[in-house]
Design an enzyme around this catalytic site. Sequence first.
Site, PDB file in Angstrom:
ATOM      1  N   SER A   2      -7.290  -2.496   6.194  1.00  0.00           N
ATOM      2  CA  SER A   2      -8.260  -1.442   6.458  1.00  0.00           C
ATOM      3  C   SER A   2      -9.049  -1.128   5.197  1.00  0.00           C
ATOM      4  CB  SER A   2      -7.542  -0.188   6.950  1.00  0.00           C
ATOM      5  OG  SER A   2      -7.224  -0.333   8.316  1.00  0.00           O
ATOM      6  N   CYS A  57      -3.440  -3.471   4.364  1.00  0.00           N
ATOM      7  CA  CYS A  57      -2.548  -4.553   4.851  1.00  0.00           C
ATOM      8  C   CYS A  57      -2.934  -5.926   4.327  1.00  0.00           C
ATOM      9  CB  CYS A  57      -2.541  -4.576   6.373  1.00  0.00           C
ATOM     10  SG  CYS A  57      -1.847  -3.080   7.074  1.00  0.00           S
ATOM     11  N   ASN A  59       4.836  -1.878  12.688  1.00  0.00           N
ATOM     12  CA  ASN A  59       3.887  -2.272  11.640  1.00  0.00           C
ATOM     13  C   ASN A  59       4.583  -2.243  10.290  1.00  0.00           C
ATOM     14  OD1 ASN A  59       1.621  -2.967  10.215  1.00  0.00           O
ATOM     15  ND2 ASN A  59       0.408  -1.163  10.803  1.00  0.00           N
ATOM     16  N   HIS A  82      -2.840 -10.351  11.726  1.00  0.00           N
ATOM     17  CA  HIS A  82      -2.198  -9.106  11.289  1.00  0.00           C
ATOM     18  C   HIS A  82      -1.792  -8.344  12.554  1.00  0.00           C
ATOM     19  CE1 HIS A  82      -1.249  -5.304   9.655  1.00  0.00           C
ATOM     20  NE2 HIS A  82      -2.350  -4.709  10.086  1.00  0.00           N
ATOM     21  N   SER A 128     -10.644   1.880  13.964  1.00  0.00           N
ATOM     22  CA  SER A 128      -9.948   0.873  13.134  1.00  0.00           C
ATOM     23  C   SER A 128      -9.786  -0.437  13.902  1.00  0.00           C
ATOM     24  CB  SER A 128      -8.596   1.397  12.645  1.00  0.00           C
ATOM     25  OG  SER A 128      -7.628   1.426  13.678  1.00  0.00           O
ATOM     26  N   GLU A 167       0.849  -1.192   0.000  1.00  0.00           N
ATOM     27  CA  GLU A 167       0.000   0.000   0.000  1.00  0.00           C
ATOM     28  C   GLU A 167       0.881   1.237   0.000  1.00  0.00           C
ATOM     29  OE1 GLU A 167      -1.924   0.862   3.883  1.00  0.00           O
ATOM     30  OE2 GLU A 167      -1.367  -1.206   4.342  1.00  0.00           O
TER      31      GLU A 167
HETATM   32  P1  HMG Z   1      -3.955   5.977  21.618  1.00  0.00           P
HETATM   33  O1  HMG Z   1      -5.281   6.637  21.773  1.00  0.00           O
HETATM   34  O2  HMG Z   1      -2.762   6.844  21.625  1.00  0.00           O
HETATM   35  O3  HMG Z   1      -3.699   4.906  22.738  1.00  0.00           O
HETATM   36  O4  HMG Z   1      -4.010   5.167  20.259  1.00  0.00           O
HETATM   37  P2  HMG Z   1      -4.701   4.337  23.851  1.00  0.00           P
HETATM   38  O5  HMG Z   1      -5.079   5.381  24.790  1.00  0.00           O
HETATM   39  O6  HMG Z   1      -5.813   3.526  23.197  1.00  0.00           O
HETATM   40  O7  HMG Z   1      -3.693   3.346  24.587  1.00  0.00           O
HETATM   41  C1  HMG Z   1      -3.170   2.231  23.960  1.00  0.00           C
HETATM   42  C2  HMG Z   1      -3.072   1.110  24.987  1.00  0.00           C
HETATM   43  O8  HMG Z   1      -2.092   1.482  25.960  1.00  0.00           O
HETATM   44  C3  HMG Z   1      -4.357   0.865  25.757  1.00  0.00           C
HETATM   45  O9  HMG Z   1      -4.444  -0.525  25.981  1.00  0.00           O
HETATM   46  C4  HMG Z   1      -4.123   1.609  27.080  1.00  0.00           C
HETATM   47  O10 HMG Z   1      -4.885   1.091  28.168  1.00  0.00           O
HETATM   48  C5  HMG Z   1      -2.640   1.334  27.263  1.00  0.00           C
HETATM   49  P3  HMG Z   1      -5.851  -1.289  25.745  1.00  0.00           P
HETATM   50  O11 HMG Z   1      -6.817  -0.669  26.673  1.00  0.00           O
HETATM   51  O12 HMG Z   1      -6.238  -1.046  24.318  1.00  0.00           O
HETATM   52  O13 HMG Z   1      -5.548  -2.708  26.009  1.00  0.00           O
HETATM   53  N1  HMG Z   1      -1.959   2.294  28.138  1.00  0.00           N
HETATM   54  C6  HMG Z   1      -1.025   1.933  29.028  1.00  0.00           C
HETATM   55  N2  HMG Z   1      -0.544   0.736  29.385  1.00  0.00           N
HETATM   56  C7  HMG Z   1       0.424   0.698  30.355  1.00  0.00           C
HETATM   57  N3  HMG Z   1       0.897   1.808  30.970  1.00  0.00           N
HETATM   58  C8  HMG Z   1       0.424   3.035  30.651  1.00  0.00           C
HETATM   59  C9  HMG Z   1      -0.577   3.140  29.634  1.00  0.00           C
HETATM   60  N4  HMG Z   1      -1.245   4.174  29.072  1.00  0.00           N
HETATM   61  C10 HMG Z   1      -2.079   3.636  28.148  1.00  0.00           C
HETATM   62  N5  HMG Z   1       0.913   4.114  31.266  1.00  0.00           N
HETATM   63  C11 HMG Z   1      -3.801   3.584  18.523  1.00  0.00           C
HETATM   64  C12 HMG Z   1      -3.521   3.868  19.993  1.00  0.00           C
HETATM   65  C13 HMG Z   1      -3.380   2.158  18.235  1.00  0.00           C
HETATM   66  C14 HMG Z   1      -5.311   3.697  18.255  1.00  0.00           C
HETATM   67  C15 HMG Z   1      -3.010   4.603  17.661  1.00  0.00           C
HETATM   68  O14 HMG Z   1      -1.638   4.398  17.833  1.00  0.00           O
HETATM   69  C16 HMG Z   1      -3.346   4.534  16.184  1.00  0.00           C
HETATM   70  O15 HMG Z   1      -4.243   5.192  15.716  1.00  0.00           O
HETATM   71  N6  HMG Z   1      -2.593   3.689  15.374  1.00  0.00           N
HETATM   72  C17 HMG Z   1      -2.832   3.543  13.939  1.00  0.00           C
HETATM   73  C18 HMG Z   1      -4.069   2.697  13.623  1.00  0.00           C
HETATM   74  C19 HMG Z   1      -3.888   1.235  13.981  1.00  0.00           C
HETATM   75  O16 HMG Z   1      -2.795   0.735  14.159  1.00  0.00           O
HETATM   76  N7  HMG Z   1      -5.024   0.485  14.008  1.00  0.00           N
HETATM   77  C20 HMG Z   1      -5.004  -0.937  14.282  1.00  0.00           C
HETATM   78  C21 HMG Z   1      -6.214  -1.674  13.705  1.00  0.00           C
HETATM   79  S1  HMG Z   1      -6.446  -1.325  11.965  1.00  0.00           S
HETATM   80  C22 HMG Z   1      -5.152  -2.213  11.196  1.00  0.00           C
HETATM   81  O17 HMG Z   1      -4.555  -3.037  11.787  1.00  0.00           O
HETATM   82  C23 HMG Z   1      -4.826  -1.864   9.777  1.00  0.00           C
HETATM   83  C24 HMG Z   1      -3.561  -1.063   9.583  1.00  0.00           C
HETATM   84  O18 HMG Z   1      -2.432  -1.904   9.743  1.00  0.00           O
HETATM   85  C25 HMG Z   1      -3.553  -0.361   8.223  1.00  0.00           C
HETATM   86  C26 HMG Z   1      -3.780  -1.221   6.981  1.00  0.00           C
HETATM   87  O19 HMG Z   1      -4.594  -2.135   6.911  1.00  0.00           O
HETATM   88  O20 HMG Z   1      -3.130  -0.871   5.991  1.00  0.00           O
HETATM   89  C27 HMG Z   1      -3.434   0.035  10.617  1.00  0.00           C
END
Ligand code: HMG
Length: 414
Positions: A332, A116, A299, A245, A209, A84
């Site tokens: 996605s 992906c 990733n 993935h 996502s 991609e």
């Molecule tokens: P965010 O809002 O910065 O993070 O976004 P958060 O607040 O959701 O925290 C992440 C995790 O850390 C959570 O764990 C928190 O609790 C934990 P969870 O509740 O989910 O189990 N946390 C802590 N843990 C320990 N100590 C602490 C602490 N603070 C928080 N102090 C997000 C995270 C992944 C959403 C962001 O980075 C993002 O937008 N990433 C890009 C999108 C993505 O990767 N999506 C994944 C699914 S879609 C996909 O896989 C397709 C893709 O590869 C693209 C394609 O297909 O081409 C992305």
Amino acid sequence: MTVRTVGIDAIAFHGPECYIDMGDLAVARGVEPAKYIKGLGQSAMAVPTPCEDTVSLAVAAGRKALDSFGIDPADIGTLVVGTETGVDHSKPVATYVHEYLGLASNCRSFETKHACLGGTAGLTAAMDWIAAGRARGRKALVIAADIARYGLNTPGEPTQGAGAVAFVVSERPRLLEFNPDIYGDYTRQVMDFWRPLYSKYAFADGHYSISCYLDALAGAWADAASKPNASTRMPISSLDACFYHVPFVKMAQKAHHRHWEAEIGHAVSKEQPAELARINASYELRVAPWLKLNATVGNIYTGSLFLALIDYLRHIDATREGRTASVFAYGSGCGASLLFARVASGAAAHRGKVDPQPEIDSRRRLDLAQYEAIMRAGESVDGNEAASLDPKSWNLGPGLYYLGTRNHMRQYGR
Ligand code: HMG
């Protein structure tokens, strides 16, 4: 004549030569390191210099897969690059790879795109080509290659990375044989993650996502479960490993939880500690042991799933031969596929050939200023005829690298 046994005969990873430590990135962003390291599950993130583009990563991975498994480039009849982060709206990455790997002129080649899912789309296209009897003894080379970029100071920043996984698909696979009868697919138009033609960076509705990914897993599982005799072949308890993935390691844990729920037919919440403990034990047994490479690379979009598979293959012994694993790909937008594969007899003898750890261990650690400089340098290269890229200025080792554009044509050299 149709062919029943099709699978992966060779596999290799290649990634960028530099990385940033996730603790360093967290401190710089004013975030507790535990959020990236425990919350997302990432300890390091590969950072490609401007000279390491999708083509150069794909060529290096393809070369390794062919060389380490002794495959003659003349035996490759189909080349697919799933990506991609293509380098041209029209010309496929596959044509560059075809040239630099010295493949035959009667080898068909093309690029597949579905976020992906693109690498797995390439895999299933290659399997169909062989199963239909059109390969006539030749093999397919599929390369999943990408650079995951959300940009500096974005929520997606800690989930970036880059790299390529190349695998050879054949009717006499030495590593993994796919079940031709049990598989599931899922498609739904959603805006969870996208990268418009004008942008180098992806846009993501991050939390949405994650829910799209999990719904797609449940959808692909239901489709697979509807196939005849699926009920005896799919249960998690019968699987040696579950691959998902991996945009970040914690996502695979969420995926295994949803996979389990799909199988038992209902949601499992914190109020059901006994069932939760069973899911966690299964995760520790079937998923977590194979996520170490993803945790240090980040990733790599189309290749992330296959990086987990490499982690498994580099550890297998003869007791795992004949065991089955599930293979879940998500892209996605969105689309998903769930496949099932059996470890081939004799596969353990090849584990030393697939291990990328020495390459990963020799990467150079960047400080934050170097990381940000590399990210910014990559922004102004394409189409800038005055900019010339020198792999030596980034201290890159021997290899094929992107050198910039001349007369709007991409230049590659060593
Ligand atoms: P965010 O809002 O910065 O993070 O976004 P958060 O607040 O959701 O925290 C992440 C995790 O850390 C959570 O764990 C928190 O609790 C934990 P969870 O509740 O989910 O189990 N946390 C802590 N843990 C320990 N100590 C602490 C602490 N603070 C928080 N102090 C997000 C995270 C992944 C959403 C962001 O980075 C993002 O937008 N990433 C890009 C999108 C993505 O990767 N999506 C994944 C699914 S879609 C996909 O896989 C397709 C893709 O590869 C693209 C394609 O297909 O081409 C992305």
